[in-house]
Design an enzyme around this catalytic site. Structure first.
Site, PDB file in Angstrom:
ATOM      1  N   LYS A 152     103.837  25.488  27.593  1.00 52.96           N
ATOM      2  CA  LYS A 152     102.924  25.121  28.682  1.00 52.96           C
ATOM      3  C   LYS A 152     101.675  24.571  27.999  1.00 52.96           C
ATOM      4  O   LYS A 152     100.825  25.326  27.521  1.00 52.96           O
ATOM      5  CB  LYS A 152     102.579  26.326  29.553  1.00 52.96           C
ATOM      6  N   ARG A 200      96.276  14.949  38.159  1.00 52.05           N
ATOM      7  CA  ARG A 200      96.733  15.915  39.170  1.00 52.05           C
ATOM      8  C   ARG A 200      95.681  16.094  40.254  1.00 52.05           C
ATOM      9  O   ARG A 200      96.005  16.233  41.436  1.00 52.05           O
ATOM     10  CB  ARG A 200      97.027  17.271  38.513  1.00 52.05           C
ATOM     11  N   GLU A 206     101.841  16.196  30.467  1.00 55.73           N
ATOM     12  CA  GLU A 206     100.520  16.727  30.112  1.00 55.73           C
ATOM     13  C   GLU A 206      99.867  15.836  29.062  1.00 55.73           C
ATOM     14  O   GLU A 206     100.481  15.507  28.046  1.00 55.73           O
ATOM     15  CB  GLU A 206     100.664  18.148  29.561  1.00 55.73           C
ATOM     16  N   LYS A 254     102.472  33.588  30.808  1.00 54.03           N
ATOM     17  CA  LYS A 254     101.191  33.568  30.109  1.00 54.03           C
ATOM     18  C   LYS A 254     101.236  34.601  28.995  1.00 54.03           C
ATOM     19  O   LYS A 254     101.775  35.696  29.168  1.00 54.03           O
ATOM     20  CB  LYS A 254     100.053  33.904  31.079  1.00 54.03           C
ATOM     21  N   CYS A 309      63.577  28.131  16.781  1.00 49.21           N
ATOM     22  CA  CYS A 309      64.816  27.659  16.148  1.00 49.21           C
ATOM     23  C   CYS A 309      65.017  28.456  14.856  1.00 49.21           C
ATOM     24  O   CYS A 309      64.099  28.534  14.021  1.00 49.21           O
ATOM     25  CB  CYS A 309      64.712  26.168  15.838  1.00 49.21           C
ATOM     26  N   CYS A 331      64.486  25.733  11.677  1.00 52.16           N
ATOM     27  CA  CYS A 331      63.213  25.074  11.342  1.00 52.16           C
ATOM     28  C   CYS A 331      61.989  25.800  11.874  1.00 52.16           C
ATOM     29  O   CYS A 331      60.867  25.454  11.510  1.00 52.16           O
ATOM     30  CB  CYS A 331      63.213  23.632  11.837  1.00 52.16           C
ATOM     31  N   CYS A 348      64.737  18.702  12.501  1.00 50.69           N
ATOM     32  CA  CYS A 348      65.307  20.002  12.114  1.00 50.69           C
ATOM     33  C   CYS A 348      66.485  19.761  11.175  1.00 50.69           C
ATOM     34  O   CYS A 348      67.343  18.905  11.460  1.00 50.69           O
ATOM     35  CB  CYS A 348      65.777  20.756  13.353  1.00 50.69           C
TER      36      CYS A 348
END
Length: 655
Positions: free
Chosen positions: A104, A125, A159, A295, A384, A387, A409
């Site tokens: 799948k 789809r 797919e 699944k 950040c 930096c 940065c």
């Protein structure tokens, strides 16, 4: 038919590689005669099979840009599949019947329609009832047949997917401002629905058929439909024929291969082989009764959150990563999981010490399933982490993300660092982009000069995952070797806009390879160099006027050992001459070294033969290549390397 299709794919690959080398890289990997022979063979196979693949050089697919995607209802509803995670339930569902068990794939479902043997339409789809028309993009998928032998109406479902390798490459090479995709499915969805087909073509989408809605013979069995689709040139999803007695073993085989499977998959599909029997079962309002999805039963483990790490990406996004006590999942030790954005951190109410349940999505990507404690104490960074600039929280369509606003940065300049260490620049072996990212995120590297100061971080580097004493020694040895360099190589490494290797050498030679002169050249001095134009000269001057750039260069100069004057102009025996180089080299290491010899002696190298060309260098003087033919038409002398060396030495071409 499968063998012929593979042969067509291989011939198309070789021809496309040859065309790319010739038209984009100015090199020949085969003669025109060989190219024409392969092309004719491919055309003959296409006539014989009736199949024309989208990757075929015989298929001229133009690019288009749309303002929006039109919508269109499906001829029959595309229902979802009922699901189970229990193999016993799967066996009970199959009963005494035979079935096809297949991957799948986790991408975007597409419906292809062919009329008179040609691809007429491709529709997503959508919501199952109405989809979006993406015909232009489907035409540039890597493996979609643009023409098939069957001339009746054919409707195929399948797919569209992007493999893990291409997914990682696209994220790694994303430009500043481009999105970083969470997983291959998101990337595929965005790509398939792109309004610019050129972008879709660059992302290597592949299509795998899993159902024949209309076309071919009235087959009684699904496996015969799969065989028919392959005979028409479609790649189909891999499947196994199963009965109740063999089903468990087949599921285990698929499961065993999921970690090395190159395409994203979120489970398996089981469908009855007998088509008429499957149809007779009908459907519920939501699910068809002839097929069911299996699944993967995710293995979950409970552990404790020990740290929240915030990593700055090259786009400026500061991404949260949850670090937890080690657990074994699907046979590997897992210690961290990406949480993707601030909204998910808040949704999970994460905090240090929380008890969390973790798993591997699709048995591959570590994720946090739930937070049992929900302390909610994890806070986004104020600065950040790379930096130190104040971090910004942005909200786009209800999704909160954290950003570094500093365009300079180091984390946002990863491409500049990657270029700096590359082979044609400073040539520092062992510093891959992923290694640079790790060092930058840990604050080990902030500027170019820090690459030559790794000894300050030895203890931390040798303790990092994938590193050790040997890796550290190799890195520092490579940096030490690269510390001794030339002005033109350093110039190229700095990433001055529009300055490539040849321009860097020309500027170096014009300044006698004196670094001080090179960085202080005026606009007029630069424009006086043959091949340097107004725009290039302007960006060059601006680059070296920039205070931050100069500070970074000054820092480098305190470390580097420049061989100034070491590349002095030799005898300008080729001054004013223009050469074109083609074919394999014998006396020189490669065409780049031959090109360097031309330029060092004052000559220029062009990519194509024209009336301004003085000589074409080709060891196969009698070759029927396009460049040889063009040279003969224009009366341009074709010389081999021996004759070129005589020219270089000032002896002239033998009569």
């Amino acid at each position: 038919m499968d063998d012929k299709r593979k042969l067509m794919e291989e011939k198309a690959r070789i021809l496309n590689e040859a065309a790319r080398a010739y038209y984009q890289e100015d090199r020949e990997i085969m003669s025109n005669l060989e190219y024409d022979r392969l092309y004719d063979e491919l055309e003959a196979l296409e006539r014989e099979t009736g199949i024309v693949l989208s990757s075929s050089p015989t298929a001229k697919v133009g690019y288009q840009v749309l303002s929006s995607l039109p919508k269109e209802p499906h001829e029959s509803p595309m229902l979802s599949l009922d699901k189970t995670k229990d193999v016993e339930e799967l066996k009970e569902w199959l009963g005494d019947r035979e079935g096809l068990l297949s991957w799948k794939l986790d991408g975007l479902t597409i419906v292809l329609t062919y009329m008179d043997g040609k691809l007429e339409k491709a529709v997503t789809r959508g919501d199952g009832a109405v989809g979006e028309v993406i015909t232009g993009n489907a035409r540039v998928f890597d493996n979609v047949p643009l023409a098939i032998p069957f001339k009746g109406k054919t409707v195929v479902r399948g797919e569209a997917v992007i493999g893990y390798e291409d997914f990682l490459k696209i994220n790694e090479t994303a430009d500043e401002g481009d999105p970083i995709y969470k997983n291959p499915r998101n990337l595929c969805s965005g790509t398939v629905r792109q309004l610019n087909t050129r972008i879709a073509a660059e992302r290597h989408v592949k299509f795998f058929a899993f159902a024949l809605t209309q076309g071919g013979e009235e087959e009684k069995y699904r496996q015969d439909q799969f065989k028919w689709m392959r005979s028409q040139g479609f790649d189909t999803v891999e499947y196994k024929m199963v009965r109740k007695e063999t089903l468990e073993e087949a599921v285990a085989d698929f499961e065993k291969r999921i970690e090395s499977f190159p395409l994203p998959s979120d489970g398996l599909v089981l469908i009855f082989d007998d088509i008429e029997y499957g149809r007779s079962l009908g459907a519920t309002s939501k699910f068809p009764r002839d097929s069911i999805a299996f699944k993967w039963k995710d293995e979950t483990k409970t552990t404790h959150l020990t740290e929240m790490v915030w990593n700055t990406s090259r786009t400026g996004l500061i991404n949260p990563v949850a670090v937890f006590e080690p657990v074994e999942l699907e046979g590997t030790t897992v210690t961290r999981a990406s949480v993707h954005n601030l909204s998910i951190v808040k949704e999970l109410a994460l905090g240090i010490g929380d008890e969390v349940v973790v798993y591997k999505a699709n048995m591959i990507i570590p994720q946090i399933a739930e937070n049992l404690t929900r302390s909610g104490t994890a806070e986004p960074p104020e600065k950040c982490p790379v930096c130190g600039s104040p971090a910004e929280i942005r909200n786009e369509k209800g999704i909160e993300t954290v950003h570094c606003p500093n365009r300079r940065c180091p984390a946002r300049r990863i491409k500049a660092f990657t270029h700096f260490v590359s082979r044609n620049a400073m040539n520092i072996e062992g510093l891959s982009q992923s290694t640079l990212e790790k060092f930058i995120n840990r604050g080990i590297i902030k500027d170019f000069a820090d690459i030559f100061r790794l000894e300050r971080w030895k203890e931390e580097i040798v303790s990092m995952d994938g590193f050790g004493e040997k890796s550290y020694d190799n890195l520092t040895a490579a940096a030490e070797k690269a510390r001794h360099t030339t002005p033109s190589r350093l110039l190229l490494s700095l990433g001055v806009p529009n300055i490539g290797g040849a321009n860097a050498r020309m500027i170096g030679e014009a300044c006698g390879n004196n670094w001080e002169k090179m960085v202080n050249m005026t606009q007029e001095e630069l424009e006086a160099i043959d091949g340097i134009g107004e725009i290039m000269a302007g960006s060059y001057v601006e680059f070296f006027k920039d205070e931050e750039n100069r500070a970074q260069i000054d820092d480098l100069m305190s470390i580097l050992d420049l061989e100034e004057g070491g590349e002095e102009k030799g005898r300008q025996s080729l001054a004013g001459m223009t050469f074109v180089i083609t074919g394999k080299t014998e006396r020189f290491e490669n065409r780049d070294s031959l090109k360097a010899a031309v330029e060092k002696a004052g000559g220029k190298v062009s990519g194509s033969v024209s009336g301004k060309t003085d000589y074409l260098i080709n060891n196969d003087i009698t070759s029927g290549s396009s460049k040889n033919r063009k040279a003969r038409e224009l009366g341009v002398p074709v010389i081999n390397e021996e004759e070129f060396i005589k020219l270089l030495q000032g002896e002239g071409k033998d009569a």
